[in-house]
Design a protein around this motif. Structure first.
Motif, short mmCIF file in Angstrom:
data_model
loop_
_atom_site.label_atom_id
_atom_site.label_comp_id
_atom_site.label_asym_id
_atom_site.label_seq_id
_atom_site.Cartn_x
_atom_site.Cartn_y
_atom_site.Cartn_z
N LEU A 270 25.41 62.73 62.54
CA LEU A 270 24.52 62.62 61.37
C LEU A 270 23.70 63.88 61.15
O LEU A 270 22.56 63.82 60.67
CB LEU A 270 23.62 61.40 61.47
N HIS B 109 24.42 55.77 64.19
CA HIS B 109 23.04 56.27 64.19
C HIS B 109 22.24 55.87 62.95
O HIS B 109 21.05 56.19 62.86
CB HIS B 109 23.03 57.79 64.30
N GLY B 110 22.89 55.20 61.99
CA GLY B 110 22.20 54.94 60.74
C GLY B 110 22.22 53.52 60.24
O GLY B 110 21.80 53.24 59.12
N ARG C 97 19.29 51.63 58.51
CA ARG C 97 18.91 51.93 57.13
C ARG C 97 19.39 50.86 56.16
O ARG C 97 19.04 50.89 54.98
CB ARG C 97 19.50 53.29 56.70
N TRP D 7 24.22 52.79 54.72
CA TRP D 7 25.06 53.49 55.69
C TRP D 7 26.51 53.54 55.23
O TRP D 7 27.22 54.53 55.51
CB TRP D 7 24.92 52.91 57.09
N ASP E 209 26.74 56.33 52.78
CA ASP E 209 26.66 57.60 53.49
C ASP E 209 27.99 57.92 54.16
O ASP E 209 28.47 59.06 54.12
CB ASP E 209 25.53 57.53 54.52
#
Length: 257
Positions: free
Chosen positions: A114, A149-150, A153, A158, A161
């Motif tokens: 990320l 890692h996301g 959110r 995610w 992303d």
């Protein structure tokens, strides 16, 4: 086959409508054992498992020389294409891929951790360019940690992303986009819709659909990360405990792979 022909064969396996399953290995013995199976078309190394075998924690703590040496030993010991887990490139994705090619490696995972998108795209471009300079059509499995890692959110954020990053990596020359995570079929459908059929790579975890279903959904590749090593080590502990308790080795031990 030449290394270029082996690399091209690995790229075709990713493009084939049949799901490519790669069981991750960590040394020559495990590589040969898996490569000997009729269903094996390619194998992949697991960075976590190789690091553990040398006594290092995961996360680029192992010297890159050790990681590449073991990956190369595996590649030279088997007759199927080998894709190596190169983590985030050990500080220089292009140079690490160049050295991997020199070891006979024809594909790799490269994770983004990320980091800023422009930095991650540059790493993918460097890796692809390095392999091209060696004359090898490298199968780059560009990993995004959008879920790992996301995920805090929120689901939609995610996934968006992952798709944005994945498209950028494909545009930069990646063969597939690896989105590790434990999620259900609904997410897989969205990822395939956003990135394209035969472009998504996943890790086999409990909530991930079965291989046959992933193939129907258009997923390109399924790997298993450090979990094969964990299974083997658990079996070793069980055997040792059984022997300590007075048991004996079974008579039907299979020959070495």
């Amino acid at each position: 086959m030449t290394i270029a022909e082996t690399a091209e064969a690995l790229r075709r396996l990713h493009a084939d409508p049949e799901l490519l399953q790669v069981v991750n290995v960590w040394d020559v013995a495990t590589g040969r054992a898996v490569a000997a199976l009729p269903g094996t078309r390619a194998i992949a190394t697991a960075s976590h498992s190789i690091a553990a075998a040398f006594g290092y924690p995961d996360g680029e703590q192992i010297p890159v020389e050790l990681m590449l040496d073991m990956a190369g030993r595996i590649a030279r010991a088997v007759d199927v294409p080998v894709s190596a887990d190169l983590e985030a490139g050990y500080g220089d994705a292009g140079e690490t891929v160049r050295r991997a090619v020199g070891e006979g490696i024809v594909g790799a995972n490269l994770e983004d951790q990320l980091k800023p998108l422009a930095e991650s795209v540059a790493a993918v471009e460097a890796a692809v360019a390095a392999a091209e300079a060696e004359g090898v059509p490298f199968a780059l499995n560009a990993r995004t940690d959008a879920f790992v890692h996301g995920r805090d959110r929120g689901r939609d954020v995610w996934i968006a992303d992952a798709i944005e990053r994945g498209r950028a990596y494909l545009d930069a020359g990646a063969t597939t986009v690896f989105v590790p995570g434990n999620f259900g079929e609904d997410v897989v459908v969205e990822l395939v819709a956003g990135l394209g059929e035969q472009r998504v790579s996943l890790i086999g975890l409990p909530d991930i659909p079965a291989p046959a279903r992933l193939q129907e959904l258009g997923v390109a590749r399924l790997s298993y990360g450090p979990y094969p090593q964990r299974v083997v080590l658990a079996e070793l502990q069980d055997l040792a405990s059984y022997l300590y308790d007075g048991g004996t080795l079974p008579r039907d031990i299979r020959p070495r792979g």
